[in-house]
Design a protein around this motif. Structure first.
Motif, PDB file in Angstrom:
ATOM      1  N   UNK A  88      38.754 -23.519 -10.978  1.00  0.00           N
ATOM      2  CA  UNK A  88      38.752 -24.205  -9.688  1.00  0.00           C
ATOM      3  C   UNK A  88      37.810 -25.413  -9.714  1.00  0.00           C
ATOM      4  N   UNK A  89      36.777 -25.331 -10.549  1.00  0.00           N
ATOM      5  CA  UNK A  89      35.820 -26.418 -10.714  1.00  0.00           C
ATOM      6  C   UNK A  89      35.700 -26.723 -12.204  1.00  0.00           C
ATOM      7  N   UNK A  90      35.147 -27.858 -12.534  1.00  0.00           N
ATOM      8  CA  UNK A  90      34.760 -28.055 -13.928  1.00  0.00           C
ATOM      9  C   UNK A  90      33.584 -27.130 -14.193  1.00  0.00           C
ATOM     10  N   UNK A  91      33.555 -26.526 -15.369  1.00  0.00           N
ATOM     11  CA  UNK A  91      32.564 -25.487 -15.632  1.00  0.00           C
ATOM     12  C   UNK A  91      31.132 -25.966 -15.432  1.00  0.00           C
ATOM     13  N   UNK A  92      30.874 -27.233 -15.740  1.00  0.00           N
ATOM     14  CA  UNK A  92      29.521 -27.749 -15.580  1.00  0.00           C
ATOM     15  C   UNK A  92      29.115 -27.867 -14.112  1.00  0.00           C
ATOM     16  N   UNK A  93      30.120 -27.819 -13.197  1.00  0.00           N
ATOM     17  CA  UNK A  93      29.846 -27.942 -11.765  1.00  0.00           C
ATOM     18  C   UNK A  93      30.140 -26.657 -11.007  1.00  0.00           C
ATOM     19  N   UNK A  94      30.357 -25.552 -11.699  1.00  0.00           N
ATOM     20  CA  UNK A  94      30.718 -24.308 -11.019  1.00  0.00           C
ATOM     21  C   UNK A  94      29.583 -23.869 -10.081  1.00  0.00           C
ATOM     22  N   UNK A  95      29.882 -23.578  -8.808  1.00  0.00           N
ATOM     23  CA  UNK A  95      28.830 -23.241  -7.842  1.00  0.00           C
ATOM     24  C   UNK A  95      28.007 -22.003  -8.216  1.00  0.00           C
ATOM     25  N   UNK A  96      28.677 -20.940  -8.676  1.00  0.00           N
ATOM     26  CA  UNK A  96      27.926 -19.740  -9.057  1.00  0.00           C
ATOM     27  C   UNK A  96      27.018 -20.033 -10.246  1.00  0.00           C
ATOM     28  N   UNK A  97      27.552 -20.745 -11.227  1.00  0.00           N
ATOM     29  CA  UNK A  97      26.736 -21.110 -12.378  1.00  0.00           C
ATOM     30  C   UNK A  97      25.570 -22.000 -11.996  1.00  0.00           C
ATOM     31  N   UNK A  98      25.808 -22.913 -11.032  1.00  0.00           N
ATOM     32  CA  UNK A  98      24.739 -23.793 -10.567  1.00  0.00           C
ATOM     33  C   UNK A  98      23.655 -22.996  -9.852  1.00  0.00           C
ATOM     34  N   UNK A  99      24.079 -21.985  -9.071  1.00  0.00           N
ATOM     35  CA  UNK A  99      23.110 -21.133  -8.381  1.00  0.00           C
ATOM     36  C   UNK A  99      22.269 -20.348  -9.392  1.00  0.00           C
ATOM     37  N   UNK A 100      22.928 -19.785 -10.403  1.00  0.00           N
ATOM     38  CA  UNK A 100      22.193 -19.054 -11.441  1.00  0.00           C
ATOM     39  C   UNK A 100      21.248 -19.981 -12.200  1.00  0.00           C
ATOM     40  N   UNK A 101      21.709 -21.190 -12.450  1.00  0.00           N
ATOM     41  CA  UNK A 101      20.877 -22.168 -13.154  1.00  0.00           C
ATOM     42  C   UNK A 101      19.608 -22.467 -12.364  1.00  0.00           C
ATOM     43  N   UNK A 102      19.752 -22.591 -11.068  1.00  0.00           N
ATOM     44  CA  UNK A 102      18.601 -22.884 -10.227  1.00  0.00           C
ATOM     45  C   UNK A 102      17.676 -21.677 -10.090  1.00  0.00           C
ATOM     46  N   UNK A 103      18.273 -20.497  -9.905  1.00  0.00           N
ATOM     47  CA  UNK A 103      17.472 -19.294  -9.691  1.00  0.00           C
ATOM     48  C   UNK A 103      16.654 -18.914 -10.923  1.00  0.00           C
ATOM     49  N   UNK A 104      17.245 -19.083 -12.104  1.00  0.00           N
ATOM     50  CA  UNK A 104      16.588 -18.642 -13.336  1.00  0.00           C
ATOM     51  C   UNK A 104      16.084 -19.809 -14.186  1.00  0.00           C
ATOM     52  N   UNK A 105      16.094 -21.011 -13.607  1.00  0.00           N
ATOM     53  CA  UNK A 105      15.574 -22.199 -14.287  1.00  0.00           C
ATOM     54  C   UNK A 105      16.218 -22.397 -15.663  1.00  0.00           C
ATOM     55  N   UNK A 106      17.556 -22.313 -15.705  1.00  0.00           N
ATOM     56  CA  UNK A 106      18.299 -22.444 -16.952  1.00  0.00           C
ATOM     57  C   UNK A 106      18.540 -23.916 -17.269  1.00  0.00           C
ATOM     58  N   UNK A 107      18.783 -24.209 -18.529  1.00  0.00           N
ATOM     59  CA  UNK A 107      18.977 -25.596 -18.953  1.00  0.00           C
ATOM     60  C   UNK A 107      20.380 -26.111 -18.677  1.00  0.00           C
ATOM     61  N   UNK A 108      21.339 -25.207 -18.456  1.00  0.00           N
ATOM     62  CA  UNK A 108      22.716 -25.618 -18.239  1.00  0.00           C
ATOM     63  C   UNK A 108      23.404 -24.642 -17.305  1.00  0.00           C
ATOM     64  N   UNK A 109      24.597 -25.020 -16.834  1.00  0.00           N
ATOM     65  CA  UNK A 109      25.436 -24.140 -16.035  1.00  0.00           C
ATOM     66  C   UNK A 109      26.130 -23.162 -16.988  1.00  0.00           C
ATOM     67  N   UNK A 110      25.823 -21.878 -16.844  1.00  0.00           N
ATOM     68  CA  UNK A 110      26.291 -20.877 -17.811  1.00  0.00           C
ATOM     69  C   UNK A 110      27.536 -20.119 -17.348  1.00  0.00           C
ATOM     70  N   UNK A 111      28.246 -20.616 -16.334  1.00  0.00           N
ATOM     71  CA  UNK A 111      29.399 -19.840 -15.876  1.00  0.00           C
ATOM     72  C   UNK A 111      30.453 -19.698 -16.967  1.00  0.00           C
ATOM     73  N   UNK A 112      30.640 -20.735 -17.789  1.00  0.00           N
ATOM     74  CA  UNK A 112      31.617 -20.625 -18.878  1.00  0.00           C
ATOM     75  C   UNK A 112      31.240 -19.517 -19.843  1.00  0.00           C
ATOM     76  N   UNK A 113      29.928 -19.303 -20.040  1.00  0.00           N
ATOM     77  CA  UNK A 113      29.475 -18.215 -20.902  1.00  0.00           C
ATOM     78  C   UNK A 113      29.861 -16.858 -20.302  1.00  0.00           C
ATOM     79  N   UNK A 114      29.734 -16.745 -18.980  1.00  0.00           N
ATOM     80  CA  UNK A 114      30.098 -15.491 -18.317  1.00  0.00           C
ATOM     81  C   UNK A 114      31.580 -15.181 -18.495  1.00  0.00           C
ATOM     82  N   UNK A 115      32.418 -16.209 -18.410  1.00  0.00           N
ATOM     83  CA  UNK A 115      33.861 -15.998 -18.557  1.00  0.00           C
ATOM     84  C   UNK A 115      34.197 -15.547 -19.977  1.00  0.00           C
ATOM     85  N   UNK A 116      33.590 -16.174 -20.979  1.00  0.00           N
ATOM     86  CA  UNK A 116      33.855 -15.775 -22.364  1.00  0.00           C
ATOM     87  C   UNK A 116      33.355 -14.355 -22.629  1.00  0.00           C
TER      88      UNK A 116
END
Length: 214
Positions: A88-116
């Motif tokens: 639904x979004x480009x993986x780098x802009x995925x809202x859930x991944x962006x939220x996780x990135x902010x909450x855990x101070x991650x270097x990138x949006x990891x939603x694509x990792x979750x899908x794999x």
């Protein structure tokens, strides 16, 4: 919703008499249409969902030939929802991944990792079920082969994804966004590795559950 073994066979009822299966299909189709209407990048959505359509056609075609257990249909439903939400979004802009990135101070949006990871975790068991009940392969192989299938399919997917990005986007920044690399040169290898890890976890858990029940 227990895991099934080779000795367990359930009378196959018609699709419309399977409320769980009907419910999964209705929920998925509603969300699938919504994701297509809501996506900011329809071309990305179409390319990402080509495999989704293929899997749905496969499940429908073989529904009365090989019936998965309710557990397998649940796992397939969960993976498809994860995948469609990613498309639904480009993986780098995925809202859930962006939220996780902010909450855990991650270097990138990891939603694509979750899908794999989910690909291996959720789909290894349906593969095991086909091998165990459908093809009646050796018991040990029915646990090993799904891991190998996930590893192989993960590598094939990365190759196809690269080819599509190269043909459609011709090396532009939009192609890099489609691949979801986000500057990580080892993105493909990590994606394959996470799918592999998910499948190993799924098969280890399945083995111990079935061993205890036996």
């Amino acid at each position: 919703m227990p895991l099934t073994s080779r000795q367990q066979f359930v009378t196959q009822k018609p699709f419309l008499q399977q409320p769980l299966h009907v419910g999964y299909l209705v929920l998925f189709m509603v969300y699938w249409v919504y994701s297509a209407l809501d996506t900011p990048n329809l071309l990305n959505w179409v390319t990402e969902n080509a495999l989704t359509l293929s899997l749905l056609i496969f499940l429908a075609a073989f529904y009365n030939i090989f019936r998965f257990s309710d557990a397998s249909y649940t796992f397939i439903f969960l993976f498809l929802v994860m995948h469609v939400y990613g498309s639904q979004y480009e993986y780098s802009d995925n809202p859930l991944g962006a939220w996780l990135q902010q909450q855990f101070n991650l270097q990138r949006n990891h939603y694509d990792r979750l899908v794999h990871f989910g690909f291996g975790l959720w789909l290894a068991y349906p593969m095991h079920e086909v091998l165990n009940r459908g093809f009646k392969v050796n018991r040990l192989l029915s646990y090993i082969l799904p891991v190998e299938f996930v590893l192989s399919l993960g590598a094939i997917y990365e190759l196809v994804e690269w080819a599509v990005a190269d043909i459609l986007y011709q090396g532009t920044a939009q192609g890099m966004d489609f691949l979801g690399m986000q500057g990580d040169i080892w993105d493909a290898q990590k994606d394959i590795g996470l799918g592999f890890a998910g499948s190993v976890i799924a098969m280890v858990v399945t083995y111990f559950i079935n061993s205890r029940r036996s």
